[in-house]
Design an enzyme around this catalytic site. Sequence first.
Site, PDB file in Angstrom:
ATOM      1  N   GLU A 124       0.834  -1.191   0.000  1.00 37.83           N
ATOM      2  CA  GLU A 124       0.000   0.000   0.000  1.00 37.83           C
ATOM      3  C   GLU A 124       0.870   1.243   0.000  1.00 37.83           C
ATOM      4  O   GLU A 124       2.096   1.165   0.026  1.00 37.83           O
ATOM      5  CB  GLU A 124      -0.954  -0.019   1.207  1.00 37.83           C
ATOM      6  CG  GLU A 124      -1.911  -1.211   1.182  1.00 37.83           C
ATOM      7  CD  GLU A 124      -2.944  -1.177   2.290  1.00 37.83           C
ATOM      8  OE1 GLU A 124      -3.040  -0.155   2.988  1.00 37.83           O
ATOM      9  OE2 GLU A 124      -3.665  -2.165   2.440  1.00 37.83           O
ATOM     10  N   HIS A 237      -9.320   9.537   3.688  1.00 40.79           N
ATOM     11  CA  HIS A 237      -8.980   8.474   2.744  1.00 40.79           C
ATOM     12  C   HIS A 237      -9.280   8.976   1.340  1.00 40.79           C
ATOM     13  O   HIS A 237     -10.360   9.501   1.073  1.00 40.79           O
ATOM     14  CB  HIS A 237      -9.774   7.205   3.037  1.00 40.79           C
ATOM     15  CG  HIS A 237      -9.177   5.983   2.409  1.00 40.79           C
ATOM     16  ND1 HIS A 237      -9.218   5.758   1.052  1.00 40.79           N
ATOM     17  CD2 HIS A 237      -8.508   4.942   2.950  1.00 40.79           C
ATOM     18  CE1 HIS A 237      -8.597   4.615   0.793  1.00 40.79           C
ATOM     19  NE2 HIS A 237      -8.159   4.100   1.930  1.00 40.79           N
ATOM     20  N   ARG A 283      -1.273   9.291   1.833  1.00 44.98           N
ATOM     21  CA  ARG A 283      -2.702   9.548   1.647  1.00 44.98           C
ATOM     22  C   ARG A 283      -3.050  11.032   1.577  1.00 44.98           C
ATOM     23  O   ARG A 283      -3.964  11.429   0.850  1.00 44.98           O
ATOM     24  CB  ARG A 283      -3.510   8.876   2.762  1.00 44.98           C
ATOM     25  CG  ARG A 283      -3.549   7.370   2.603  1.00 44.98           C
ATOM     26  CD  ARG A 283      -4.337   6.710   3.709  1.00 44.98           C
ATOM     27  NE  ARG A 283      -4.457   5.276   3.453  1.00 44.98           N
ATOM     28  CZ  ARG A 283      -5.038   4.427   4.277  1.00 44.98           C
ATOM     29  NH1 ARG A 283      -5.559   4.854   5.404  1.00 44.98           N
ATOM     30  NH2 ARG A 283      -5.120   3.140   3.978  1.00 44.98           N
ATOM     31  N   HIS A 344     -11.448   9.630   7.556  1.00 43.11           N
ATOM     32  CA  HIS A 344     -11.203   8.201   7.727  1.00 43.11           C
ATOM     33  C   HIS A 344     -10.588   7.842   9.073  1.00 43.11           C
ATOM     34  O   HIS A 344     -11.116   6.995   9.786  1.00 43.11           O
ATOM     35  CB  HIS A 344     -10.288   7.726   6.603  1.00 43.11           C
ATOM     36  CG  HIS A 344     -10.004   6.257   6.601  1.00 43.11           C
ATOM     37  ND1 HIS A 344     -10.998   5.299   6.538  1.00 43.11           N
ATOM     38  CD2 HIS A 344      -8.822   5.575   6.643  1.00 43.11           C
ATOM     39  CE1 HIS A 344     -10.454   4.099   6.546  1.00 43.11           C
ATOM     40  NE2 HIS A 344      -9.146   4.232   6.629  1.00 43.11           N
ATOM     41  N   ARG A 379      -0.926   8.833   9.072  1.00 38.55           N
ATOM     42  CA  ARG A 379      -0.779   7.398   9.331  1.00 38.55           C
ATOM     43  C   ARG A 379      -0.315   6.643   8.087  1.00 38.55           C
ATOM     44  O   ARG A 379      -0.853   6.832   7.001  1.00 38.55           O
ATOM     45  CB  ARG A 379      -2.124   6.821   9.795  1.00 38.55           C
ATOM     46  CG  ARG A 379      -2.127   5.319   9.964  1.00 38.55           C
ATOM     47  CD  ARG A 379      -3.475   4.843  10.445  1.00 38.55           C
ATOM     48  NE  ARG A 379      -4.530   5.032   9.464  1.00 38.55           N
ATOM     49  CZ  ARG A 379      -4.945   4.079   8.632  1.00 38.55           C
ATOM     50  NH1 ARG A 379      -4.368   2.889   8.629  1.00 38.55           N
ATOM     51  NH2 ARG A 379      -5.924   4.321   7.789  1.00 38.55           N
TER      52      ARG A 379
END
Length: 534
Positions: A124, A237, A283, A344, A379
């Site tokens: 990811e 997100h 992100r 998110h 994060r």
Amino acid sequence: MSYSINFDSEKLEQKYSDFVIIGSGIAGLNAAYLAKSFGNVCLITKGRLEDSNSVLAQGGVACVVSDLDCFESHIKDTLYAGVGLCDEDAVEILVKEAPINLKRLIDLGVEFDKKNGTFELGKEGAHSHNRILHAGDYTGRMIIEGLLKAIEGIDVHENTLIHDILVSDNTVRGVLVKNEILDKLYIIWAKVVILATGGAGNLFLNTTNPTIATGDGLAIGARQGAVLKDMEFMQFHPTVLYDKAGERFLISEAVRGEGGILRNQKGERFMLKYHKLKELAPRDVVARAILNEIKNSDIPYVYLDVTSIGKDIFKERFPSIYNKCCKMGIDIGKDYIPVSPAAHYYMGGIMTDINGETSINRLYACGECACTGVQGANRLASNSLLEGLVFSTRAVYDAKKYLYEEIEPLHFYNDSKIDKQLDVESIKYELKCLMEQNAGIIRSDKSLRSMFHWFTLHRDILNINADNREKSELLNLYTVSKYMVMAAILRKESRGSHFRSDFPEKSDKYRKHILIKGDELYFDRQIDSTKINR
């Protein structure tokens, strides 16, 4: 002390437990499973046991298991994503204690996907290696099902709202709760209280979070003087399925890890011009890029192109997403998936030490409601389930030191709240809309101060007798959103998920944490998370 409702502890039914654990996500259930070996456990959850953000987690759990990977690489990736605000000791603990915690889940029967007998590892955004263990695209649900079986036999209170923790001499003594079905208020005295209440995505109109995620633990801790940390950092997100009806279904970052491409209204692949990692950039970068493309188009979304992955492969790897797309009439073999960002994950929370203990003695926090220092300003993907697992484990083992002490029931009383009629749902909706507009992905001094003015106009919310779930959630949303905006005003730079259009660059001057106690904010140096001043 500040309490959310009027009550007199001497007139209420009283119960006793060694551990009281609030929340039934991965952190709460793991804590309950471990704690039952050391004493009596009472697990409280606002809805059903199955209601949590953890259940919805698609991507997986980051863990170094491949010979091609190493702890140093996972640590480096986490620190990079956190943009200078991660506490390095906490990150090292997270990464190095991941394998033993994942092994315990596997021993409980949680099955992660394998290929030819070895774990099939996903990749990811901002990860330098394939290190994501997953179970299809329903990893969270599989983990929760395994933990639910493991906690059988403990004292569980579903549909039970926690109103306040009861604190005396900076030590938690118990909790004030209400069974919403029976409309019954009571107290549970405890030696240890662990908050695992999840996040606060419902501060915003568009969120991937379930309706229960209203920042309860953060607000409850703050009312009793717990120190909060990094409250300005909410992660949005980038890829959430766009639906005119307003439902926000997550399209896992793992889809982009498998080859999904972001395209704008013209069908152009646009991430090439925003970051060298393209679709797998951090992100915050991807979310702002999407927002910019939306701004320059006629539609409120961009497209995620997964046609190159292949329908059969996609269906096998992402069954939940595939089924959702089918229900929406999207043929992923030829159609693009419309996506836009949504709130998110909250990096901020109740400040803890490396064992999960807060600035209040005997009070622990773990999972999304806690700020261990792992996540920093942004994060790293698939570190959240891991954080909840690792630090709930540390919390339980550390809390054993209090089990030899006696439970002390004390007299707690409050009669200062006003029974005022409010259109709770209308105010809550207005709050979410204004937070989305003024304190969302892109912020400015003007927008943030406009939001703070709204808090001033509605400060009477703090005085209501929040004796039911609707009023309690409004009070908690108001409290947490106010702290988020206050911290965002103070941080005059752009860092990670916090982006200020009037201060678009990050500054070394602000490479510090913002701490909040009561209504006092102050910058702290890059702290040693093992030395929290109580």
